[in-house]
Design a protein around this motif. Structure first.
Motif, mmCIF file in Angstrom:
data_model
loop_
_atom_site.group_PDB
_atom_site.id
_atom_site.type_symbol
_atom_site.label_atom_id
_atom_site.label_comp_id
_atom_site.label_asym_id
_atom_site.label_seq_id
_atom_site.Cartn_x
_atom_site.Cartn_y
_atom_site.Cartn_z
ATOM 1 N N ARG A 1 42.472 27.079 45.370
ATOM 2 C CA ARG A 1 42.372 28.446 45.358
ATOM 3 C C ARG A 1 43.800 28.900 44.594
ATOM 4 N NH1 ARG A 1 39.340 28.447 50.291
ATOM 5 N NH2 ARG A 1 41.401 28.555 51.402
ATOM 6 N N VAL A 2 44.918 28.301 44.788
ATOM 7 C CA VAL A 2 46.004 28.708 44.167
ATOM 8 C C VAL A 2 45.947 28.332 42.702
ATOM 9 C CG1 VAL A 2 48.462 27.995 43.792
ATOM 10 C CG2 VAL A 2 47.550 28.236 45.981
ATOM 11 N N LEU A 3 45.282 27.284 42.247
ATOM 12 C CA LEU A 3 45.227 26.925 40.815
ATOM 13 C C LEU A 3 44.121 27.700 40.423
ATOM 14 C CD1 LEU A 3 45.419 22.969 41.322
ATOM 15 C CD2 LEU A 3 47.256 24.606 40.518
ATOM 16 N N ARG A 4 43.041 28.108 40.855
ATOM 17 C CA ARG A 4 41.795 28.574 40.171
ATOM 18 C C ARG A 4 41.455 29.860 41.339
ATOM 19 N NH1 ARG A 4 36.548 25.845 39.628
ATOM 20 N NH2 ARG A 4 35.616 27.409 40.316
ATOM 21 N N ARG A 5 41.316 30.893 40.862
ATOM 22 C CA ARG A 5 40.875 32.253 41.781
ATOM 23 C C ARG A 5 39.566 31.889 42.470
ATOM 24 N NH1 ARG A 5 40.725 37.930 39.429
ATOM 25 N NH2 ARG A 5 40.628 39.025 41.736
ATOM 26 N N SER A 6 39.309 32.086 43.590
ATOM 27 C CA SER A 6 37.972 31.699 44.029
ATOM 28 C C SER A 6 37.021 32.810 43.833
ATOM 29 C CB SER A 6 38.065 31.711 45.699
ATOM 30 O OG SER A 6 38.107 33.013 46.152
ATOM 31 N N VAL A 7 35.798 32.501 43.835
ATOM 32 C CA VAL A 7 34.593 33.344 43.634
ATOM 33 C C VAL A 7 34.665 34.597 44.665
ATOM 34 C CG1 VAL A 7 32.028 33.595 43.580
ATOM 35 C CG2 VAL A 7 33.184 31.641 42.364
ATOM 36 N N THR A 8 34.775 34.109 45.911
ATOM 37 C CA THR A 8 34.844 35.339 46.845
ATOM 38 C C THR A 8 35.868 36.072 46.658
ATOM 39 O OG1 THR A 8 34.110 33.290 48.698
ATOM 40 C CG2 THR A 8 35.291 35.596 49.240
ATOM 41 N N ARG A 9 37.177 35.844 46.241
ATOM 42 C CA ARG A 9 38.078 36.731 46.227
ATOM 43 C C ARG A 9 37.917 37.434 45.167
ATOM 44 N NH1 ARG A 9 41.512 38.542 48.948
ATOM 45 N NH2 ARG A 9 40.543 40.389 48.348
ATOM 46 N N ARG A 10 37.236 37.120 43.901
ATOM 47 C CA ARG A 10 36.636 37.871 42.687
ATOM 48 C C ARG A 10 35.740 38.947 42.999
ATOM 49 N NH1 ARG A 10 36.281 34.125 37.566
ATOM 50 N NH2 ARG A 10 38.290 32.827 37.640
ATOM 51 N N CYS A 11 34.896 38.480 43.964
ATOM 52 C CA CYS A 11 33.871 39.494 44.485
ATOM 53 C C CYS A 11 34.581 40.442 45.377
ATOM 54 C CB CYS A 11 32.793 38.752 45.195
ATOM 55 S SG CYS A 11 31.597 37.620 44.225
ATOM 56 N N LEU A 12 35.310 40.202 46.135
ATOM 57 C CA LEU A 12 35.912 41.088 46.875
ATOM 58 C C LEU A 12 36.706 42.093 46.236
ATOM 59 C CD1 LEU A 12 37.191 39.064 49.861
ATOM 60 C CD2 LEU A 12 35.354 40.931 49.942
ATOM 61 N N ASP A 13 37.439 41.823 45.058
ATOM 62 C CA ASP A 13 38.242 42.414 44.103
ATOM 63 C C ASP A 13 37.475 43.360 43.406
ATOM 64 O OD1 ASP A 13 40.275 41.516 45.257
ATOM 65 O OD2 ASP A 13 40.989 40.099 43.601
ATOM 66 N N ARG A 14 36.471 43.181 42.880
ATOM 67 C CA ARG A 14 35.303 43.829 41.843
ATOM 68 C C ARG A 14 34.141 44.363 42.351
ATOM 69 N NH1 ARG A 14 36.246 39.175 37.289
ATOM 70 N NH2 ARG A 14 38.417 39.414 36.999
ATOM 71 N N ALA A 15 33.575 44.254 43.600
ATOM 72 C CA ALA A 15 32.344 44.540 43.734
ATOM 73 C C ALA A 15 32.191 46.217 44.075
ATOM 74 C CB ALA A 15 31.817 43.832 45.069
ATOM 75 N N ARG A 16 31.142 46.577 43.398
ATOM 76 C CA ARG A 16 30.820 48.127 43.687
ATOM 77 C C ARG A 16 29.977 48.345 44.584
ATOM 78 N NH1 ARG A 16 30.445 47.114 37.655
ATOM 79 N NH2 ARG A 16 28.211 46.714 38.108
ATOM 80 N N CYS A 17 29.826 47.585 45.659
ATOM 81 C CA CYS A 17 29.033 47.638 46.780
ATOM 82 C C CYS A 17 29.571 46.913 48.186
ATOM 83 C CB CYS A 17 27.502 47.087 46.746
ATOM 84 S SG CYS A 17 27.646 45.293 46.359
ATOM 85 N N GLY A 18 28.967 46.920 48.941
ATOM 86 C CA GLY A 18 29.584 46.188 50.088
ATOM 87 C C GLY A 18 29.603 44.591 50.144
#
Length: 171
Positions: free
Chosen positions: A126-143
């Motif tokens: 995760r340090v080397l490559r941002r996780s999908v979960t983190r991206r979703c939490l940062d960018r989602a427009r829904c819950g």
């Protein structure tokens, strides 16, 4: 059955994503929503390498493999399609985080993702490559619902390392 409500879940075939898929199906039943399992894929070597040397037959083969992974994931999780909930599986070419957040674009949507692998190696990745979960939490427009690993994951990890589970129970 649904009134346009959707529960969108990221699927890649891992045990973690199957846990998230089960939770998403449960949420879809409760909400009377469509279950939308999504498997995002990119060409081996990445989009940039593929654009530099396109090969349509190879691209079709990768698409077929992604379709088969989705079918396998649904088969492993439910023995086919889950009962009692409308299912609309999608296999999409693109980065998983971007694909999931673009699809989950309605305020009433629920995006379900796995917390992913735990442990030292996972933290390093995760340090080397941002996780999908983190991206979703940062960018989602829904819950967004992040599903933690099942306790079964730790048992399987122990078996993989060669630890006898009976020793853990008797200790």
């Amino acid at each position: 059955m649904s009134d346009g409500a959707r529960v969108i879940v990221g699927v890649n075939g891992s045990l973690h994503s199957l846990t998230a898929l089960h939770r998403a199906a449960e949420e879809a039943r409760i909400r009377r929503a469509d279950l939308v399992p999504v498997l995002a894929w990119t060409p081996v070597g990445g989009e940039r390498n593929y654009r530099a040397r396109p090969c349509p037959p190879l691209l079709r083969a990768w698409q077929d493999l992604a379709d088969a992974r989705m079918t396998d994931a649904l088969e492993q999780a439910f023995g086919g399609l889950p009962v009692g909930v409308p299912v609309r599986p999608l296999v999409v070419r693109g980065d998983a985080g971007a694909v999931l957040t673009e699809l989950a674009d309605r305020p009433g949507d629920l995006l379900v993702v796995s917390a992913g692998e735990q442990g030292v190696r996972a933290r390093l990745r995760r340090v080397l490559r941002r996780s999908v979960t983190r991206r979703c939490l940062d960018r989602a427009r829904c819950g967004v619902l992040v599903v933690p690993p099942s306790t079964l994951h730790e048992d399987l990890r122990a078996l993989h390392r060669g630890i006898d589970l009976r020793e853990l129970v008797s200790a």
